[in-house]
Design a protein around this motif. Structure first.
Motif, PDB file in Angstrom:
ATOM      1  N   GLY A 138       0.824  -1.203   0.000  1.00 59.54           N
ATOM      2  CA  GLY A 138       0.000   0.000   0.000  1.00 59.54           C
ATOM      3  C   GLY A 138       0.858   1.251   0.000  1.00 59.54           C
ATOM      4  O   GLY A 138       2.092   1.184  -0.102  1.00 59.54           O
ATOM      5  N   TRP A 139       0.189   2.382   0.098  1.00 62.33           N
ATOM      6  CA  TRP A 139       0.887   3.669   0.078  1.00 62.33           C
ATOM      7  C   TRP A 139       0.363   4.545   1.202  1.00 62.33           C
ATOM      8  O   TRP A 139      -0.840   4.587   1.464  1.00 62.33           O
ATOM      9  CB  TRP A 139       0.680   4.363  -1.268  1.00 62.33           C
ATOM     10  CG  TRP A 139       1.235   3.581  -2.420  1.00 62.33           C
ATOM     11  CD1 TRP A 139       0.613   2.593  -3.126  1.00 62.33           C
ATOM     12  CD2 TRP A 139       2.550   3.701  -2.964  1.00 62.33           C
ATOM     13  NE1 TRP A 139       1.447   2.084  -4.084  1.00 62.33           N
ATOM     14  CE2 TRP A 139       2.648   2.750  -4.016  1.00 62.33           C
ATOM     15  CE3 TRP A 139       3.651   4.511  -2.682  1.00 62.33           C
ATOM     16  CZ2 TRP A 139       3.797   2.596  -4.773  1.00 62.33           C
ATOM     17  CZ3 TRP A 139       4.795   4.363  -3.435  1.00 62.33           C
ATOM     18  CH2 TRP A 139       4.868   3.413  -4.470  1.00 62.33           C
TER      19      TRP A 139
ATOM     20  N   VAL B 258       4.321   1.039   1.433  1.00 60.50           N
ATOM     21  CA  VAL B 258       4.278   0.300   2.692  1.00 60.50           C
ATOM     22  C   VAL B 258       3.984  -1.167   2.395  1.00 60.50           C
ATOM     23  O   VAL B 258       3.013  -1.487   1.710  1.00 60.50           O
ATOM     24  CB  VAL B 258       3.198   0.864   3.638  1.00 60.50           C
ATOM     25  CG1 VAL B 258       3.128   0.033   4.912  1.00 60.50           C
ATOM     26  CG2 VAL B 258       3.474   2.323   3.964  1.00 60.50           C
ATOM     27  N   VAL B 259       4.824  -2.046   2.892  1.00 59.37           N
ATOM     28  CA  VAL B 259       4.637  -3.485   2.724  1.00 59.37           C
ATOM     29  C   VAL B 259       4.299  -4.079   4.086  1.00 59.37           C
ATOM     30  O   VAL B 259       5.035  -3.890   5.056  1.00 59.37           O
ATOM     31  CB  VAL B 259       5.899  -4.152   2.150  1.00 59.37           C
ATOM     32  CG1 VAL B 259       5.685  -5.659   2.022  1.00 59.37           C
ATOM     33  CG2 VAL B 259       6.253  -3.549   0.795  1.00 59.37           C
TER      34      VAL B 259
END
Length: 406
Positions: free
Chosen positions: A101-102, A112-113
């Motif tokens: 995501g971000w 973001v993982v």
């Protein structure tokens, strides 16, 4: 039992309505199954109202929990316990639990993982599908210029007291058991006059295959039926589920999908588990008592334990087909129709599953040429000789190698 998502009851007398539907898009889209309707077929649907203002008879519709979905050869109705395991099974499942995501920070958007380690959940009242049949003659209307297989207004028998829930994409399935077809609706809602409106309709032949050719769309992002793979009340009570279940995972591949899916809304890495993949519970995995987020044992009633045993057996025998993405690994029960609480399988995780060997991978978005030739390719594969099988395997291996690079 959970309470239905209901509106105040209405009583209305209505005469039977005869509606003729041109099922052009639906007929040509259902896989390569010869029992599906042919293109340009016309189906006559009799929508007979069961409610009457003077008689006070019920307008709540009919029980749909024993209705058979699709033919015996359908992927939804065939066993998976003897199928080979894909050599990349562990890697695909690991990536399917890795959400990407971000987040907006002062320096801008930051990738973001997140590794998702949540156990298996069952949707029972939210983000799952109500399946209805019978009731009163109800106007069902497209709210847009184009609505998939829907056009203008038709009249179908619909119970008065079971509504679509717009908060959860307005999923809604109406069965016409006279003609053995189903109407999947997306962004459906009940209007003040009692009618139902929607943004998209997909019509399925219940005697067909339950899937479409590559590039076709449906009420789900995967192109698969909303109602296929649901956990249903009658089979829970019987203790036997004789079909594959539908499952959502956190991060399916954003680039590839496999049949029976015909599209994807995946958001994961390219090499992740593709939508349409079939997974099954490992043979050596047994039922594990569920625990909550604090590791505390969740007490199950005798009925819940019996239901859980039936679901576990189905996951081991028929497996589950990836139809969606979700925040956590999720199965789907028919909405508001079972006594499930949703946490019965919290003792299981995706680590307890394995991926059945994948078939041909399709790139998303599907190139026009692939979509045009998909039905012919899949039909030919069913009748292929050893030499053509080798060619198909080679082509699949090439696609798999490409998918493995991120």
């Amino acid at each position: 039992m959970n309470t239905q998502f209901r509106r105040p009851g209405r009583r209305a007398g209505a005469a039977a309505a005869l509606v003729t539907l041109a099922l052009v898009a639906a007929a040509c889209g259902e896989g390569d199954d010869s029992s599906s309707a042919t293109a340009d077929a016309t189906v006559t649907v009799t929508a007979a109202a069961t409610g009457d203002a003077d008689s006070g008879s019920s307008t709540g519709g009919n029980d749909t929990s024993t209705q058979k979905f699709f033919n015996d050869a359908s992927v939804w109705n065939t066993r998976a316990d003897t199928e080979a395991t894909d050599k990349s099974s562990a890697k695909m499942l690991e990536l399917a639990m890795t959400r990407i995501g971000w987040e907006e920070k002062k320096t801008g958007l930051t990738k973001v993982v997140k590794k998702v380690d949540d156990p298996l959940w069952i949707n029972t009242t939210e983000w799952t599908d109500p399946v209805v049949a019978g009731g009163v003659a109800t106007e069902v209307t497209c709210r847009q210029t184009s609505c998939g297989d829907g056009e203008g207004s038709i009249t179908l028998d619909v119970p008065e007291d079971v509504d679509p829930d717009p908060e959860y994409d307005g999923w809604y399935t109406i069965l016409d058991t006279t003609n053995n077809i189903a109407y999947d609706l997306w962004r459906a809602r009940r209007e003040d006059d009692g009618s139902i409106s929607y943004h998209y309709m997909k019509i399925w032949n219940l005697d067909g295959s339950g899937w479409q050719t590559a590039g076709e769309v449906g009420a789900r992002g995967s192109g698969l039926p909303l109602f296929a793979g649901l956990i249903r009340p009658a089979e829970l009570e019987a203790g036997e589920i004789d079909h594959a279940l539908a499952i959502a995972v956190p991060a399916p591949s954003s680039k590839w999908y496999v049949s029976p899916a015909s599209s994807t809304d995946g958001n994961g890495k390219n090499a992740s588990l593709p939508i349409g993949a079939r997974i099954r519970l490992k043979a050596n995995v047994t039922f594990k008592n569920p625990v909550d987020s604090n590791g505390k044992k969740i007490a199950l009633t005798a009925d819940q334990k019996r239901y859980a045993d039936a679901i576990v057996l189905a996951l081991r025998t028929y497996g589950a087909i990836v139809v969606e993405r979700a925040e956590v690994p999720t199965l789907f029960a028919q909405r508001d129709a079972t006594d499930l609480e949703g946490d019965e399988l919290q003792g299981l995780s995706l680590d307890d599953f394995e991926v059945v060997k994948l078939g041909k991978k399709y790139r998303y978005p599907t190139p026009d040429k692939v979509a045009t030739n998909a039905a012919a390719t899949e039909s030919a594969a069913a009748d292929s000789t050893d030499s053509s099988d080798t060619a198909t395997a080679s082509a699949t291996a090439t696609a798999t190698d490409t998918a493995g690079s991120n």
